[in-house]
Design an enzyme around this catalytic site. Structure first.
Site, PDB file in Angstrom:
ATOM      1  N   CYS A   2       0.825  -1.201   0.000  1.00 12.42           N
ATOM      2  CA  CYS A   2       0.000   0.000   0.000  1.00 12.42           C
ATOM      3  C   CYS A   2       0.867   1.263   0.000  1.00 12.42           C
ATOM      4  O   CYS A   2       1.994   1.249   0.479  1.00 12.42           O
ATOM      5  CB  CYS A   2      -0.863   0.046   1.257  1.00 12.42           C
ATOM      6  SG  CYS A   2      -1.632  -1.504   1.682  1.00 12.42           S
ATOM      7  N   ARG A  27       4.256   0.732  -6.273  1.00 12.25           N
ATOM      8  CA  ARG A  27       4.361  -0.157  -5.118  1.00 12.25           C
ATOM      9  C   ARG A  27       3.385  -1.326  -5.233  1.00 12.25           C
ATOM     10  O   ARG A  27       3.545  -2.334  -4.570  1.00 12.25           O
ATOM     11  CB  ARG A  27       4.064   0.618  -3.827  1.00 12.25           C
ATOM     12  CG  ARG A  27       5.089   1.689  -3.520  1.00 12.25           C
ATOM     13  CD  ARG A  27       4.621   2.580  -2.398  1.00 12.25           C
ATOM     14  NE  ARG A  27       4.510   1.865  -1.137  1.00 12.25           N
ATOM     15  CZ  ARG A  27       5.488   1.701  -0.268  1.00 12.25           C
ATOM     16  NH1 ARG A  27       6.664   2.200  -0.527  1.00 12.25           N
ATOM     17  NH2 ARG A  27       5.297   1.039   0.859  1.00 12.25           N
ATOM     18  N   TRP A  77      -3.360  -2.516  -1.131  1.00 13.07           N
ATOM     19  CA  TRP A  77      -3.041  -3.856  -1.649  1.00 13.07           C
ATOM     20  C   TRP A  77      -3.677  -4.812  -0.651  1.00 13.07           C
ATOM     21  O   TRP A  77      -3.208  -4.943   0.479  1.00 13.07           O
ATOM     22  CB  TRP A  77      -1.516  -4.021  -1.688  1.00 13.07           C
ATOM     23  CG  TRP A  77      -1.029  -5.198  -2.443  1.00 13.07           C
ATOM     24  CD1 TRP A  77      -0.920  -5.336  -3.797  1.00 13.07           C
ATOM     25  CD2 TRP A  77      -0.510  -6.414  -1.884  1.00 13.07           C
ATOM     26  NE1 TRP A  77      -0.387  -6.559  -4.111  1.00 13.07           N
ATOM     27  CE2 TRP A  77      -0.123  -7.237  -2.956  1.00 13.07           C
ATOM     28  CE3 TRP A  77      -0.330  -6.889  -0.587  1.00 13.07           C
ATOM     29  CZ2 TRP A  77       0.425  -8.506  -2.775  1.00 13.07           C
ATOM     30  CZ3 TRP A  77       0.212  -8.142  -0.402  1.00 13.07           C
ATOM     31  CH2 TRP A  77       0.578  -8.943  -1.489  1.00 13.07           C
ATOM     32  N   ASN A 103      -1.047   1.070   6.399  1.00 11.92           N
ATOM     33  CA  ASN A 103      -0.274   0.022   5.723  1.00 11.92           C
ATOM     34  C   ASN A 103       0.131  -0.986   6.785  1.00 11.92           C
ATOM     35  O   ASN A 103       0.479  -0.594   7.903  1.00 11.92           O
ATOM     36  CB  ASN A 103       1.028   0.578   5.134  1.00 11.92           C
ATOM     37  CG  ASN A 103       0.773   1.471   3.946  1.00 11.92           C
ATOM     38  OD1 ASN A 103      -0.358   1.633   3.524  1.00 11.92           O
ATOM     39  ND2 ASN A 103       1.842   2.052   3.427  1.00 11.92           N
ATOM     40  N   GLY A 104       0.166  -2.257   6.423  1.00 13.60           N
ATOM     41  CA  GLY A 104       0.594  -3.289   7.368  1.00 13.60           C
ATOM     42  C   GLY A 104      -0.562  -4.191   7.744  1.00 13.60           C
ATOM     43  O   GLY A 104      -1.595  -4.221   7.069  1.00 13.60           O
ATOM     44  N   GLU A 485      17.435 -15.588 -11.614  1.00 14.52           N
ATOM     45  CA  GLU A 485      16.979 -14.219 -11.861  1.00 14.52           C
ATOM     46  C   GLU A 485      16.229 -14.132 -13.196  1.00 14.52           C
ATOM     47  O   GLU A 485      15.198 -13.461 -13.290  1.00 14.52           O
ATOM     48  CB  GLU A 485      18.186 -13.259 -11.821  1.00 14.52           C
ATOM     49  CG  GLU A 485      17.890 -11.813 -12.088  1.00 14.52           C
ATOM     50  CD  GLU A 485      16.823 -11.182 -11.179  1.00 14.52           C
ATOM     51  OE1 GLU A 485      16.364 -11.826 -10.233  1.00 14.52           O
ATOM     52  OE2 GLU A 485      16.422 -10.043 -11.462  1.00 14.52           O
ATOM     53  N   LYS A 489      12.281 -13.013 -13.509  1.00 17.22           N
ATOM     54  CA  LYS A 489      11.833 -11.866 -14.311  1.00 17.22           C
ATOM     55  C   LYS A 489      10.668 -12.277 -15.217  1.00 17.22           C
ATOM     56  O   LYS A 489       9.694 -11.564 -15.362  1.00 17.22           O
ATOM     57  CB  LYS A 489      12.980 -11.303 -15.180  1.00 17.22           C
ATOM     58  CG  LYS A 489      14.030 -10.531 -14.445  1.00 17.22           C
ATOM     59  CD  LYS A 489      13.602  -9.162 -13.947  1.00 17.22           C
ATOM     60  CE  LYS A 489      13.176  -9.118 -12.530  1.00 17.22           C
ATOM     61  NZ  LYS A 489      14.023  -9.227 -11.438  1.00 17.22           N
ATOM     62  N   GLU A 492       7.485 -12.885 -13.142  1.00 21.67           N
ATOM     63  CA  GLU A 492       6.924 -11.644 -12.596  1.00 21.67           C
ATOM     64  C   GLU A 492       6.182 -10.814 -13.627  1.00 21.67           C
ATOM     65  O   GLU A 492       5.101 -10.338 -13.355  1.00 21.67           O
ATOM     66  CB  GLU A 492       8.066 -10.741 -12.104  1.00 21.67           C
ATOM     67  CG  GLU A 492       8.645 -11.062 -10.805  1.00 21.67           C
ATOM     68  CD  GLU A 492       9.687 -10.018 -10.462  1.00 21.67           C
ATOM     69  OE1 GLU A 492       9.459  -9.257  -9.534  1.00 21.67           O
ATOM     70  OE2 GLU A 492      10.740  -9.954 -11.141  1.00 21.67           O
ATOM     71  N   HIS A 508      17.712 -35.377 -13.399  1.00 25.06           N
ATOM     72  CA  HIS A 508      17.247 -35.974 -12.134  1.00 25.06           C
ATOM     73  C   HIS A 508      15.760 -35.708 -11.911  1.00 25.06           C
ATOM     74  O   HIS A 508      15.280 -35.761 -10.789  1.00 25.06           O
ATOM     75  CB  HIS A 508      18.078 -35.441 -10.965  1.00 25.06           C
ATOM     76  CG  HIS A 508      19.520 -35.823 -11.077  1.00 25.06           C
ATOM     77  ND1 HIS A 508      19.969 -37.116 -10.920  1.00 25.06           N
ATOM     78  CD2 HIS A 508      20.617 -35.088 -11.378  1.00 25.06           C
ATOM     79  CE1 HIS A 508      21.280 -37.153 -11.107  1.00 25.06           C
ATOM     80  NE2 HIS A 508      21.690 -35.930 -11.393  1.00 25.06           N
ATOM     81  N   LYS A 607       6.146  -3.539  -4.833  1.00 21.73           N
ATOM     82  CA  LYS A 607       7.567  -3.206  -4.926  1.00 21.73           C
ATOM     83  C   LYS A 607       8.286  -3.439  -3.608  1.00 21.73           C
ATOM     84  O   LYS A 607       9.432  -3.843  -3.567  1.00 21.73           O
ATOM     85  CB  LYS A 607       7.709  -1.741  -5.353  1.00 21.73           C
ATOM     86  CG  LYS A 607       9.140  -1.276  -5.547  1.00 21.73           C
ATOM     87  CD  LYS A 607       9.744  -1.892  -6.785  1.00 21.73           C
ATOM     88  CE  LYS A 607      11.199  -1.507  -6.976  1.00 21.73           C
ATOM     89  NZ  LYS A 607      11.872  -2.432  -7.898  1.00 21.73           N
TER      90      LYS A 607
HETATM   91  C1  F6R Z   1      11.949  -9.066  -8.109  1.00 20.70           C
HETATM   92  C2  F6R Z   1      11.887  -8.239  -6.928  1.00 20.70           C
HETATM   93  C3  F6R Z   1      11.704  -8.906  -5.610  1.00 20.70           C
HETATM   94  C4  F6R Z   1      12.608  -8.224  -4.561  1.00 20.70           C
HETATM   95  C5  F6R Z   1      12.319  -8.787  -3.167  1.00 20.70           C
HETATM   96  C6  F6R Z   1      13.242  -8.199  -2.124  1.00 20.70           C
HETATM   97  O1  F6R Z   1      12.086  -8.331  -9.274  1.00 20.70           O
HETATM   98  O2  F6R Z   1      11.952  -7.054  -7.001  1.00 20.70           O
HETATM   99  O3  F6R Z   1      11.957 -10.265  -5.668  1.00 20.70           O
HETATM  100  O4  F6R Z   1      13.927  -8.440  -4.914  1.00 20.70           O
HETATM  101  O5  F6R Z   1      10.989  -8.513  -2.825  1.00 20.70           O
HETATM  102  O6  F6R Z   1      13.100  -6.815  -2.074  1.00 20.70           O
HETATM  103  P1  F6R Z   1      14.196  -5.900  -1.391  1.00 20.70           P
HETATM  104  O7  F6R Z   1      15.439  -6.017  -2.185  1.00 20.70           O
HETATM  105  O8  F6R Z   1      13.606  -4.532  -1.413  1.00 20.70           O
HETATM  106  O9  F6R Z   1      14.394  -6.416  -0.003  1.00 20.70           O
END
Ligand code: F6R
Length: 612
Positions: A2, A27, A77, A103-104, A485, A489, A492, A508, A607
């Site tokens: 949020c 976010r 959110w 938020n939370g 990674e 990507k 996501e 395996h 985010k």
């Molecule tokens: C993927 C992504 C997430 C963050 C994860 C940790 O693209 O952005 O997997 O890497 O939520 O976030 P931080 O680095 O802010 O602790």
């Protein structure tokens, strides 16, 4: 997660709040709302959907609301209760005295609701937040500080709360425990937001609320209090970010812009922490003398993409010194396991946002065990920056696209240099390795730039394979974190099933899944493991899987093993992920674009993950 925006000052609050919410859209959220302090009391507008829809609703509010000089806004959110207008914030108490956003997660909301219901108070939403709202109204008898103190003491869980009282039109109240909140005062107005980027157009001098801290915002200034109600003096932190950096410019998506910023991130990181071919981080780090000679165990702890960055670091460290016990751990597991800690252990916590709940909890656990701790974050003033004594800032600038791109590059370059600094302090880094890797790193901005220049080729490849039912990314050793990674990507932003595997693991089990509908994307740098990885590729080819290779420029034979090959410049062995990641980010980006996904704000994602 949020987003919150609050304003009290001399200008029209509605525009400032809506603009602040727009800046925090990245976010992640599913509904939005605003409350404005109008002549006839506090009036709200709420919507399921985007802030752009909320803007239209606000335009239809009475003129006196558009003229309001204070207000609060929120993007929700959903956690407790469905995505509905009723559940959207702001929430208003039954007596209309209190309006708040949150938020939370309030963990004892059921108990609070039961208690207040027994006192005759009716609830209208399914949210945990309404419990805080009604309780505050119940506690309020004209003394805001006393009511706030009573409220925060009664709540368990995590919260950033921003509150207006109907009879205090020139005040906004804030409280923070576990969820970030930043405030500022400038030019006769006070502001608060979840994210500092929303405040940069007004000022760079920011007050980040600490754990268990409250604030009273008035046009003339901000005052801070502990949860016991005692006044606290607080220093502002200057955030050296440009509001233009958080602007999309001419790009279609923030993610695309941020991919392109990576050569600059690499250059800045390398230039800041090296002198010629030597790493020079000791002053920035300021660790106790001789620490690395005492430490035998190094832990890297993070979540998501940041965790994959730490796997890159683990790989570099063990390739340079096989005597240090080095482990990259997922923070959400670390915090609940009986992990080693104490004076012989160094733990490095990596979080782009500096607000990830699991990473913060893991760092607190490590500190409680007497483990030496370092934090790496992209956000100066973030919780991890303030809680961990030794912090290194990655220099990626604000990242708005939900999918991490340039911050991953900032993290791996900083981590590579940190690893070398630590091993140098330990006396186990040879001058030749140091010069070789730093020399290799200096070439990286140009390498990444050359990959960006091949975007047309990558886009064609992405379009060709976007109909694939799913992907396997495979590689060995230093490529394994890159497979993770790359797969993340694609999950996501394209929502495609994608798995990451150490190439030797395919037979395996996972190879059973392969047929002509699943694409295998294999990473085969021209090194000692090339032939082994290509054998694994041949096993996949024999099961009719289309094959794409990420190979080293000049390896003309690679195309004998694949349907398509993407070449990237030759690098030092440890640095293949640094060059390769830009190609894979662009691949995911163009697959997602072909599939018409919401690239900067993928569904269900946030985010900054400030809840567990
Ligand atoms: C993927 C992504 C997430 C963050 C994860 C940790 O693209 O952005 O997997 O890497 O939520 O976030 P931080 O680095 O802010 O602790």
């Amino acid at each position: 997660m949020c987003g919150i925006m609050g304003y009290v000052g001399g200008d029209r609050a509605s525009g400032i709040i809506l603009n602040g919410l727009t800046k925090q859209e990245y976010r992640g959220y599913d509904s939005a709302g605003i409350a404005l302090c109008c002549k006839e009391g506090i009036k709200s507008a709420k919507i399921v959907g985007r802030v752009s829809g909320l803007v239209k609703l606000v335009e239809n509010m009475p003129q006196e609301c558009l003229e309001a000089r204070s207000g609060i806004g929120h993007t929700r959110w959903a956690t407790h209760g469905g995505v509905t207008v009723t559940n959207a914030h702001p929430h208003e108490s039954a007596d209309k005295m209190v309006t708040l956003v949150h938020n939370g997660i309030i963990e004892n909301s059921k108990e609070i609701k039961a208690d207040l219901k027994a006192k005759g108070i009716d609830f209208t939403t399914e949210t945990d937040t309404e419990a805080a709202c009604q309780l505050l109204a119940y506690l309020y008898d004209g003394d805001a500080l006393a009511a706030m103190t009573g409220l925060v003491r009664s709540l368990t869980g995590a919260f950033a709360l921003v509150i207006m009282f109907r009879d205090r039109p020139d005040e906004i109240w804030c409280a923070r425990k576990g969820s970030p909140l930043v405030t500022a005062n400038s030019g006769g107005a006070s502001y608060c937001a979840s994210d500092p980027t929303a405040l940069l157009e007004f000022t760079h001098d920011l007050f980040f609320l600490d754990e268990e801290e409250m604030a009273e915002l008035k046009p003339e200034g901000c005052r801070f209090f502990g949860f016991d109600g005692a006044r606290k003096e607080k220093e502002s932190i200057f955030l050296n970010w440009d509001s233009i950096m958080a602007d999309k410019g001419h790009y279609e998506h923030f993610m695309r812009k941020e991919i392109e910023e990576q050569p600059d991130v690499l250059r800045l990181t390398i230039d800041t922490h090296t002198v010629l071919t030597s790493v020079s981080m000791e002053r920035t780090l300021d660790l106790p003398d001789g620490l690395m000679r005492r430490v035998g165990h190094v832990q890297f702890v993070a979540c998501g993409t940041s965790h994959y960055a730490t796997l890159v670091a683990q790989n570099i460290m063990e390739s340079l010194d096989d005597e240090v016990d080095v482990r990259a751990e997922v923070a959400s597991e670390y915090r609940y396991r009986n992990v080693r800690g104490g004076d012989d252990t160094l733990a490095v916590f990596v979080s782009q946002s500096g607000e990830t709940a699991d990473t913060l909890a893991a760092a607190r656990l490590a500190r409680s065990k007497g483990t030496h701790c370092i934090a790496i974050t992209n956000v100066r003033g973030s919780t991890i920056d303030r809680e961990v004594k030794h912090t290194l800032l990655s220099m990626a600038g604000p990242e708005i696209g939900v999918a991490a791109t340039k911050t991953f590059t900032g993290q791996i370059s900083l981590l590579a240099l940190l690893v070398m600094q630590l091993l140098k302090d330990r006396g186990s880094l040879s001058a030749s390795d140091e010069a070789r890797i730093i020399g290799g790193m200096r070439m990286l901005p140009a390498h990444v730039h050359s990959i960006l220049e091949r975007e047309g080729e990558i886009r064609s490849l992405a379009e060709k394979y976007s109909a694939s039912k799913g992907f396997f990314f495979i590689g060995r050793r230093e490529c394994v974190p890159l497979t993770m990674e790359a797969a993340l990507k694609l999950k996501e932003i394209a929502y495609l099933p994608s798995e990451a595997y150490a190439a030797g693991e395919m037979k395996h089990g996972p190879i059973a899944m392969l047929d002509e509908n699943l694409t295998v994307f294999a990473f085969v740098p021209d090194n000692d493991l090339r032939e082994k990885t290509l054998s694994n590729v041949e096993e996949c080819r024999a099961r009719n899987a289309p094959i794409i290779l990420l190979a080293t420029e000049g390896d003309s034979k690679a195309k004998d093993h694949a349907n398509d090959v993407l070449y990237i410049p030759r690098t030092e062995r440890e640095l293949f992920p640094f060059a390769g990641v830009a190609a894979l980010q662009l691949f995911a980006y163009h697959v997602a674009r072909t599939l018409k996904r919401d690239i900067d704000m993928p569904r269900n994602l946030a985010k900054s993950v400030t809840v567990e």
